[in-house]
Design an enzyme around this catalytic site. Sequence first.
Site, mmCIF file in Angstrom:
data_model
loop_
_atom_site.group_PDB
_atom_site.id
_atom_site.type_symbol
_atom_site.label_atom_id
_atom_site.label_comp_id
_atom_site.label_asym_id
_atom_site.label_seq_id
_atom_site.Cartn_x
_atom_site.Cartn_y
_atom_site.Cartn_z
ATOM 1 N N ASP A 177 0.871 -1.176 0.000
ATOM 2 C CA ASP A 177 0.000 0.000 0.000
ATOM 3 C C ASP A 177 0.904 1.221 0.000
ATOM 4 O O ASP A 177 1.680 1.421 0.940
ATOM 5 C CB ASP A 177 -0.891 0.010 1.245
ATOM 6 C CG ASP A 177 -1.880 -1.146 1.243
ATOM 7 O OD1 ASP A 177 -2.468 -1.404 0.185
ATOM 8 O OD2 ASP A 177 -2.052 -1.793 2.285
ATOM 9 N N ASP A 211 -13.608 -4.259 -2.367
ATOM 10 C CA ASP A 211 -13.494 -3.997 -0.930
ATOM 11 C C ASP A 211 -14.875 -4.200 -0.327
ATOM 12 O O ASP A 211 -15.765 -3.354 -0.495
ATOM 13 C CB ASP A 211 -13.028 -2.551 -0.669
ATOM 14 C CG ASP A 211 -11.585 -2.323 -1.076
ATOM 15 O OD1 ASP A 211 -10.872 -3.325 -1.303
ATOM 16 O OD2 ASP A 211 -11.169 -1.155 -1.172
#
Length: 253
Positions: free
Chosen positions: A12, A131
């Site tokens: 990330d 997600d």
Amino acid sequence: MTVAVRVIACLDVDRGRVVKGVNFANLHDAGDPVELGRRYNDEGIDELTFLDVTASSSDRETTYEMVGQTAETVFIPLTVGGGVRTVEDVARLLKTGADKASINTAAIKNPQVINEIVERFGSQVLVLSVDARRSPHTASGFEVTTHGGRELTGIDALEWVREAQERGVGEILLNSIDADGTKSGFDLEMISAVRAVTNLPLIASGGAGAAEHFPPAIAAGADAVLAASIFHFGEASVQQVKDAIRGAGYPVR
């Protein structure tokens, strides 16, 4: 399952640095993405995924530069996501050295973009990042979210996966917002539910805290398993994870 299970490290990235938090909040610096990518490549990781977590236009140039540098130093598939909105974005990422692009919010806003990308580059380059979190508001009990789980869409996660498959996406990256960063194990119920509605390669993400968490995710239907902090902070090595998967009877590279 005859195809080898893939073990993927997720980086990330925020403003050129790798970060990691819990449930996408309280981000901590975890290092330089190019260095980490090289390290994981040397340790035997099967693939790398870069997710630009802020993806504002000011950070975009940093991301392209970083992708290019990483692509020059690793010899494994590299997927890049975060801020991928158009066919042109995918074209530029592939030109910079990415093998696959991951799309999330833009596809929710305009599902047709999936068709456009697939038409131009083929299914194999496009990963749909989902997600999802538990929700009483959808038939399946799982709802698609955006903005790191902070914004609910009202879209049923299973219906969205079905639609994306019909539109030609090549792979599903299923990230459990509830489990993300908790290190308490993958959301097995969610993995099983998604596996039941798609035959696409399914990457399980969110919740890995120990090597023994990985085999149950594969048993639930994942073709690949993705983790971040467990690798970044040395809680388990790539080899330990692969040994655990192999020890459970699954083929691994």
